[in-house]
Write a protein that holds these residues in place. Structure first.
Motif, PDB file in Angstrom:
ATOM      1  N   ALA A   1       0.818  -1.200   0.000  1.00 29.58           N
ATOM      2  CA  ALA A   1       0.000   0.000   0.000  1.00 29.58           C
ATOM      3  C   ALA A   1       0.859   1.259   0.000  1.00 29.58           C
ATOM      4  O   ALA A   1       0.389   2.299  -0.397  1.00 29.58           O
ATOM      5  CB  ALA A   1      -0.926  -0.003   1.208  1.00 29.58           C
ATOM      6  N   ARG A   2       2.118   1.140   0.454  1.00 29.69           N
ATOM      7  CA  ARG A   2       2.992   2.306   0.418  1.00 29.69           C
ATOM      8  C   ARG A   2       3.389   2.655  -1.008  1.00 29.69           C
ATOM      9  O   ARG A   2       3.720   3.792  -1.294  1.00 29.69           O
ATOM     10  CB  ARG A   2       4.239   2.054   1.256  1.00 29.69           C
ATOM     11  N   ARG A   3       3.359   1.670  -1.907  1.00 31.69           N
ATOM     12  CA  ARG A   3       3.788   1.890  -3.287  1.00 31.69           C
ATOM     13  C   ARG A   3       2.646   1.872  -4.284  1.00 31.69           C
ATOM     14  O   ARG A   3       2.817   2.307  -5.417  1.00 31.69           O
ATOM     15  CB  ARG A   3       4.780   0.804  -3.690  1.00 31.69           C
ATOM     16  N   SER A   4       1.510   1.336  -3.886  1.00 36.13           N
ATOM     17  CA  SER A   4       0.413   1.132  -4.818  1.00 36.13           C
ATOM     18  C   SER A   4      -0.915   1.512  -4.191  1.00 36.13           C
ATOM     19  O   SER A   4      -1.057   1.530  -2.979  1.00 36.13           O
ATOM     20  CB  SER A   4       0.344  -0.332  -5.239  1.00 36.13           C
ATOM     21  N   ARG A   5      -1.866   1.770  -5.044  1.00 37.27           N
ATOM     22  CA  ARG A   5      -3.225   2.042  -4.598  1.00 37.27           C
ATOM     23  C   ARG A   5      -3.924   0.706  -4.384  1.00 37.27           C
ATOM     24  O   ARG A   5      -3.812  -0.199  -5.205  1.00 37.27           O
ATOM     25  CB  ARG A   5      -3.925   2.837  -5.693  1.00 37.27           C
ATOM     26  N   CYS A   6      -4.644   0.566  -3.295  1.00 31.74           N
ATOM     27  CA  CYS A   6      -5.346  -0.671  -2.967  1.00 31.74           C
ATOM     28  C   CYS A   6      -6.840  -0.410  -2.886  1.00 31.74           C
ATOM     29  O   CYS A   6      -7.265   0.640  -2.398  1.00 31.74           O
ATOM     30  CB  CYS A   6      -4.878  -1.220  -1.626  1.00 31.74           C
ATOM     31  N   ALA A   7      -7.620  -1.377  -3.348  1.00 26.83           N
ATOM     32  CA  ALA A   7      -9.077  -1.268  -3.285  1.00 26.83           C
ATOM     33  C   ALA A   7      -9.667  -2.657  -3.098  1.00 26.83           C
ATOM     34  O   ALA A   7      -9.006  -3.667  -3.344  1.00 26.83           O
ATOM     35  CB  ALA A   7      -9.618  -0.625  -4.563  1.00 26.83           C
ATOM     36  N   ILE A   8     -10.906  -2.684  -2.670  1.00 28.60           N
ATOM     37  CA  ILE A   8     -11.662  -3.920  -2.514  1.00 28.60           C
ATOM     38  C   ILE A   8     -12.820  -3.884  -3.495  1.00 28.60           C
ATOM     39  O   ILE A   8     -13.519  -2.869  -3.599  1.00 28.60           O
ATOM     40  CB  ILE A   8     -12.207  -4.067  -1.076  1.00 28.60           C
ATOM     41  N   LEU A   9     -13.042  -4.999  -4.193  1.00 23.12           N
ATOM     42  CA  LEU A   9     -14.236  -5.191  -5.013  1.00 23.12           C
ATOM     43  C   LEU A   9     -14.929  -6.424  -4.469  1.00 23.12           C
ATOM     44  O   LEU A   9     -14.367  -7.517  -4.490  1.00 23.12           O
ATOM     45  CB  LEU A   9     -13.889  -5.371  -6.493  1.00 23.12           C
ATOM     46  N   THR A  10     -16.141  -6.250  -3.967  1.00 23.43           N
ATOM     47  CA  THR A  10     -16.871  -7.347  -3.347  1.00 23.43           C
ATOM     48  C   THR A  10     -18.228  -7.527  -3.998  1.00 23.43           C
ATOM     49  O   THR A  10     -18.822  -6.562  -4.489  1.00 23.43           O
ATOM     50  CB  THR A  10     -17.033  -7.110  -1.829  1.00 23.43           C
ATOM     51  N   ASN A  11     -18.709  -8.758  -3.982  1.00 24.29           N
ATOM     52  CA  ASN A  11     -20.078  -9.024  -4.425  1.00 24.29           C
ATOM     53  C   ASN A  11     -21.068  -8.830  -3.287  1.00 24.29           C
ATOM     54  O   ASN A  11     -22.267  -8.941  -3.499  1.00 24.29           O
ATOM     55  CB  ASN A  11     -20.212 -10.444  -4.990  1.00 24.29           C
ATOM     56  N   ASN A  12     -20.563  -8.564  -2.086  1.00 22.03           N
ATOM     57  CA  ASN A  12     -21.457  -8.235  -0.977  1.00 22.03           C
ATOM     58  C   ASN A  12     -22.124  -6.898  -1.288  1.00 22.03           C
ATOM     59  O   ASN A  12     -21.633  -6.121  -2.101  1.00 22.03           O
ATOM     60  CB  ASN A  12     -20.685  -8.162   0.338  1.00 22.03           C
ATOM     61  N   GLY A  13     -23.204  -6.621  -0.620  1.00 21.97           N
ATOM     62  CA  GLY A  13     -24.003  -5.438  -0.940  1.00 21.97           C
ATOM     63  C   GLY A  13     -23.552  -4.155  -0.272  1.00 21.97           C
ATOM     64  O   GLY A  13     -22.490  -4.069   0.342  1.00 21.97           O
ATOM     65  N   TRP A  14     -24.409  -3.169  -0.413  1.00 16.75           N
ATOM     66  CA  TRP A  14     -24.153  -1.824   0.105  1.00 16.75           C
ATOM     67  C   TRP A  14     -23.893  -1.833   1.606  1.00 16.75           C
ATOM     68  O   TRP A  14     -23.076  -1.055   2.105  1.00 16.75           O
ATOM     69  CB  TRP A  14     -25.345  -0.911  -0.184  1.00 16.75           C
ATOM     70  N   PHE A  15     -24.605  -2.677   2.346  1.00 20.33           N
ATOM     71  CA  PHE A  15     -24.458  -2.715   3.801  1.00 20.33           C
ATOM     72  C   PHE A  15     -23.014  -2.985   4.182  1.00 20.33           C
ATOM     73  O   PHE A  15     -22.441  -2.289   5.024  1.00 20.33           O
ATOM     74  CB  PHE A  15     -25.383  -3.784   4.410  1.00 20.33           C
ATOM     75  N   LEU A  16     -22.415  -3.985   3.563  1.00 16.08           N
ATOM     76  CA  LEU A  16     -21.025  -4.307   3.881  1.00 16.08           C
ATOM     77  C   LEU A  16     -20.114  -3.127   3.550  1.00 16.08           C
ATOM     78  O   LEU A  16     -19.243  -2.774   4.333  1.00 16.08           O
ATOM     79  CB  LEU A  16     -20.556  -5.549   3.131  1.00 16.08           C
ATOM     80  N   ARG A  17     -20.326  -2.525   2.401  1.00 12.84           N
ATOM     81  CA  ARG A  17     -19.471  -1.407   2.005  1.00 12.84           C
ATOM     82  C   ARG A  17     -19.536  -0.285   3.041  1.00 12.84           C
ATOM     83  O   ARG A  17     -18.524   0.296   3.409  1.00 12.84           O
ATOM     84  CB  ARG A  17     -19.863  -0.876   0.632  1.00 12.84           C
ATOM     85  N   GLU A  18     -20.719   0.000   3.506  1.00 11.23           N
ATOM     86  CA  GLU A  18     -20.900   1.100   4.456  1.00 11.23           C
ATOM     87  C   GLU A  18     -20.399   0.770   5.856  1.00 11.23           C
ATOM     88  O   GLU A  18     -20.009   1.665   6.599  1.00 11.23           O
ATOM     89  CB  GLU A  18     -22.375   1.507   4.506  1.00 11.23           C
ATOM     90  N   HIS A  19     -20.400  -0.501   6.225  1.00 16.18           N
ATOM     91  CA  HIS A  19     -20.076  -0.875   7.601  1.00 16.18           C
ATOM     92  C   HIS A  19     -18.778  -1.665   7.751  1.00 16.18           C
ATOM     93  O   HIS A  19     -18.423  -2.037   8.872  1.00 16.18           O
ATOM     94  CB  HIS A  19     -21.247  -1.658   8.208  1.00 16.18           C
ATOM     95  N   LEU A  20     -18.075  -1.874   6.678  1.00 15.62           N
ATOM     96  CA  LEU A  20     -16.835  -2.646   6.755  1.00 15.62           C
ATOM     97  C   LEU A  20     -15.803  -2.043   7.712  1.00 15.62           C
ATOM     98  O   LEU A  20     -15.146  -2.790   8.433  1.00 15.62           O
ATOM     99  CB  LEU A  20     -16.225  -2.838   5.365  1.00 15.62           C
ATOM    100  N   PRO A  21     -15.671  -0.725   7.794  1.00 18.10           N
ATOM    101  CA  PRO A  21     -14.701  -0.185   8.763  1.00 18.10           C
ATOM    102  C   PRO A  21     -14.990  -0.623  10.203  1.00 18.10           C
ATOM    103  O   PRO A  21     -14.063  -0.908  10.958  1.00 18.10           O
ATOM    104  CB  PRO A  21     -14.849   1.327   8.613  1.00 18.10           C
ATOM    105  N   ALA A  22     -16.254  -0.733  10.572  1.00 14.11           N
ATOM    106  CA  ALA A  22     -16.608  -1.175  11.922  1.00 14.11           C
ATOM    107  C   ALA A  22     -16.512  -2.698  12.040  1.00 14.11           C
ATOM    108  O   ALA A  22     -16.163  -3.222  13.100  1.00 14.11           O
ATOM    109  CB  ALA A  22     -18.016  -0.719  12.282  1.00 14.11           C
ATOM    110  N   MET A  23     -16.797  -3.401  10.948  1.00 12.82           N
ATOM    111  CA  MET A  23     -16.786  -4.859  10.963  1.00 12.82           C
ATOM    112  C   MET A  23     -15.368  -5.426  10.926  1.00 12.82           C
ATOM    113  O   MET A  23     -15.113  -6.495  11.477  1.00 12.82           O
ATOM    114  CB  MET A  23     -17.587  -5.396   9.776  1.00 12.82           C
ATOM    115  N   CYS A  24     -14.464  -4.714  10.278  1.00 12.75           N
ATOM    116  CA  CYS A  24     -13.085  -5.203  10.150  1.00 12.75           C
ATOM    117  C   CYS A  24     -12.106  -4.029  10.234  1.00 12.75           C
ATOM    118  O   CYS A  24     -11.483  -3.648   9.232  1.00 12.75           O
ATOM    119  CB  CYS A  24     -12.933  -5.955   8.834  1.00 12.75           C
TER     120      CYS A  24
END
Length: 111
Positions: A1-24
């Motif tokens: 992550a220090r050298r590259s941009r990182c992202a997550i692409l998930t098939n989980n829905g909007w709920f996970l996207r919005e709450h992932l910081p609290a979940m993990c």
């Protein structure tokens, strides 16, 4: 992550996207603002189009992208979209695959 941009692409829905910081919490701030769900794009992994739509939003070309997933179908979909991809099966195999690509130079699994 220090050298590259990182992202997550998930098939989980909007709920996970919005709450992932609290979940993990350990994934953040690394992925802050970089969690994308297939619902945003109207197509899901492993369809190649979802990768292309996500990369368009990220303004990143497929040829400059490495995708890592434990689902071989998703890896094949990413390859079909023109991304480089690694099928995650175990940490030592991932380390080897990254080293073959010159990434990372050094990785501390404890962090």
């Amino acid at each position: 992550a220090r050298r590259s941009r990182c992202a997550i692409l998930t098939n989980n829905g909007w709920f996970l996207r919005e709450h992932l910081p609290a979940m993990c919490p350990p994934l953040f701030p690394l992925f802050s603002g970089q969690v994308h769900c297939s619902a945003e794009y109207g197509v899901a992994k492993p369809q190649p189009e979802v990768f292309l739509r996500c990369l368009h939003r990220l303004s990143v070309p497929a040829r400059a992208t490495l995708f890592i997933d434990d689902n071989i179908d998703n890896v094949q979909g990413a390859l079909a979209a023109g991304l480089d991809a690694i099928h995650f099966t175990a940490l030592p195999a991932l380390d080897l695959a990254l080293a073959e690509r010159g990434l990372p130079e050094e990785f501390d699994h404890a962090t």
